[in-house]
Design a protein around this motif. Structure first.
Motif, short mmCIF file in Angstrom:
data_model
loop_
_atom_site.label_atom_id
_atom_site.label_comp_id
_atom_site.label_asym_id
_atom_site.label_seq_id
_atom_site.Cartn_x
_atom_site.Cartn_y
_atom_site.Cartn_z
N LYS A 118 4.93 -0.90 14.70
CA LYS A 118 4.65 0.07 13.65
C LYS A 118 3.35 0.79 13.97
CE LYS A 118 3.95 0.64 8.75
NZ LYS A 118 4.47 0.26 7.49
N ILE A 119 3.32 2.08 13.69
CA ILE A 119 2.10 2.87 13.78
C ILE A 119 1.80 3.36 12.37
CG2 ILE A 119 1.00 4.93 14.73
CD1 ILE A 119 2.86 4.62 17.16
N ALA A 120 0.58 3.07 11.89
CA ALA A 120 0.18 3.45 10.54
C ALA A 120 -1.12 4.22 10.59
CB ALA A 120 0.02 2.19 9.68
N ALA A 125 -3.56 1.21 6.39
CA ALA A 125 -3.91 -0.01 7.12
C ALA A 125 -3.72 -1.29 6.31
CB ALA A 125 -5.34 0.07 7.65
N VAL A 126 -4.21 -1.32 5.09
CA VAL A 126 -4.11 -2.54 4.28
C VAL A 126 -2.64 -2.90 4.06
CG1 VAL A 126 -4.57 -3.57 2.02
CG2 VAL A 126 -6.35 -2.24 3.18
N ALA A 127 -1.84 -1.93 3.68
CA ALA A 127 -0.41 -2.19 3.46
C ALA A 127 0.29 -2.57 4.77
CB ALA A 127 0.26 -0.96 2.85
N ALA A 128 -0.13 -1.97 5.87
CA ALA A 128 0.50 -2.25 7.17
C ALA A 128 0.28 -3.70 7.59
CB ALA A 128 -0.04 -1.30 8.24
N PHE A 129 -0.87 -4.27 7.24
CA PHE A 129 -1.15 -5.66 7.61
C PHE A 129 -0.74 -6.66 6.54
CE2 PHE A 129 -3.96 -3.54 10.70
CZ PHE A 129 -3.44 -4.12 11.85
N ASN A 130 -0.16 -6.17 5.46
CA ASN A 130 0.39 -7.02 4.40
C ASN A 130 1.81 -6.55 4.10
OD1 ASN A 130 -1.96 -8.70 3.68
ND2 ASN A 130 -2.87 -6.72 3.20
N PRO A 131 2.68 -6.57 5.11
CA PRO A 131 4.01 -6.00 4.92
C PRO A 131 4.89 -6.82 3.98
CG PRO A 131 3.91 -7.16 7.01
CD PRO A 131 2.51 -7.18 6.42
N THR A 132 5.83 -6.14 3.37
CA THR A 132 6.80 -6.82 2.52
C THR A 132 7.95 -7.37 3.34
OG1 THR A 132 7.91 -4.71 2.10
CG2 THR A 132 6.25 -5.42 0.49
N GLU A 133 8.09 -6.90 4.57
CA GLU A 133 9.11 -7.41 5.49
C GLU A 133 8.46 -7.65 6.85
OE1 GLU A 133 11.24 -3.45 7.20
OE2 GLU A 133 11.63 -3.93 5.10
N ARG A 134 9.08 -8.53 7.64
CA ARG A 134 8.52 -8.86 8.95
C ARG A 134 8.69 -7.69 9.92
NH1 ARG A 134 9.78 -11.97 13.90
NH2 ARG A 134 7.79 -12.86 14.52
N ILE A 135 7.60 -7.32 10.56
CA ILE A 135 7.62 -6.26 11.56
C ILE A 135 7.58 -6.92 12.93
CG2 ILE A 135 6.38 -4.25 12.48
CD1 ILE A 135 7.23 -3.73 9.65
N GLY A 137 6.76 -6.83 16.73
CA GLY A 137 5.85 -6.06 17.57
C GLY A 137 4.49 -5.91 16.89
N LYS A 138 3.60 -5.28 17.57
CA LYS A 138 2.22 -5.10 17.11
C LYS A 138 2.12 -3.87 16.21
CE LYS A 138 0.85 -8.53 19.53
NZ LYS A 138 0.73 -9.79 18.87
N THR A 139 1.20 -3.98 15.25
CA THR A 139 0.90 -2.85 14.38
C THR A 139 -0.31 -2.12 14.93
OG1 THR A 139 1.80 -3.96 12.44
CG2 THR A 139 0.23 -2.18 12.03
N VAL A 140 -0.20 -0.83 15.07
CA VAL A 140 -1.29 0.01 15.57
C VAL A 140 -1.76 0.90 14.44
CG1 VAL A 140 -1.90 1.85 17.20
CG2 VAL A 140 -0.36 0.00 17.91
N ILE A 141 -3.08 0.93 14.24
CA ILE A 141 -3.65 1.82 13.25
C ILE A 141 -4.16 3.07 13.97
CG2 ILE A 141 -5.42 2.10 11.46
CD1 ILE A 141 -3.20 0.00 10.86
#
Length: 145
Positions: A118-120, A125-135, A137-141
């Protein structure tokens, strides 16, 4: 990336994870895959190196796989279990500009692939690192558009 780097160094790579991770691990260069829900980790036999990115019970069980003179590297926590007649290393990242530049160059020229889930934006950022579903791969801000 560790799978790709290990393969490049000539290692025979056995990936581990959940069934949904199998294709990704094989795609990134693992020669074998152990499904932690359905396969026995201990059936792998003795190995020279375990790179533990899971920790907990899997990390403890992985220590028993390390052959004499081998190494267990943990990137998640100091390993409670130590390999018999082997080395345990608690991996700590220390930034090295030259090494990071080498990795960036390898990604740019296609020698290394990343696993971006995911790219956010910075606002997300806060929501991206507290997802409601499993992502996967890595999350990029993304700081700049």
């Amino acid at each position: 990336m560790v799978t790709q780097l290990a393969q490049e160094a000539g290692a025979y790579v056995i990936g581990t994870g959940r069934a949904a991770d199998r294709e990704k691990a094989l795609d990134f260069g693992a020669q074998e895959f152990v499904d932690l829900d359905n396969d026995s980790l201990e059936d792998v036999g003795k190995v020279d190196l375990v790179f533990d990115v899971i920790g907990g019970d899997i990390g403890k069980r992985s220590a028993g796989l390390v052959r004499a003179g081998g190494t267990l590297v943990s990137v998640v926590e100091p390993s409670e279990a130590r390999p018999d007649n082997g080395l345990a290393v608690d991996f700590v990242v220390e930034s090295d500009r030259a090494q990071l530049n080498e990795i960036v160059q390898r990604v740019r020229d296609g020698r290394l692939r990343t696993n971006i889930g995911k790219i956010a934006t910075l606002d997300e950022a806060v929501a991206a690192f507290n997802p409601t579903e499993r992502i996967r791969g890595k999350t990029v801000i993304q700081v700049r558009p």
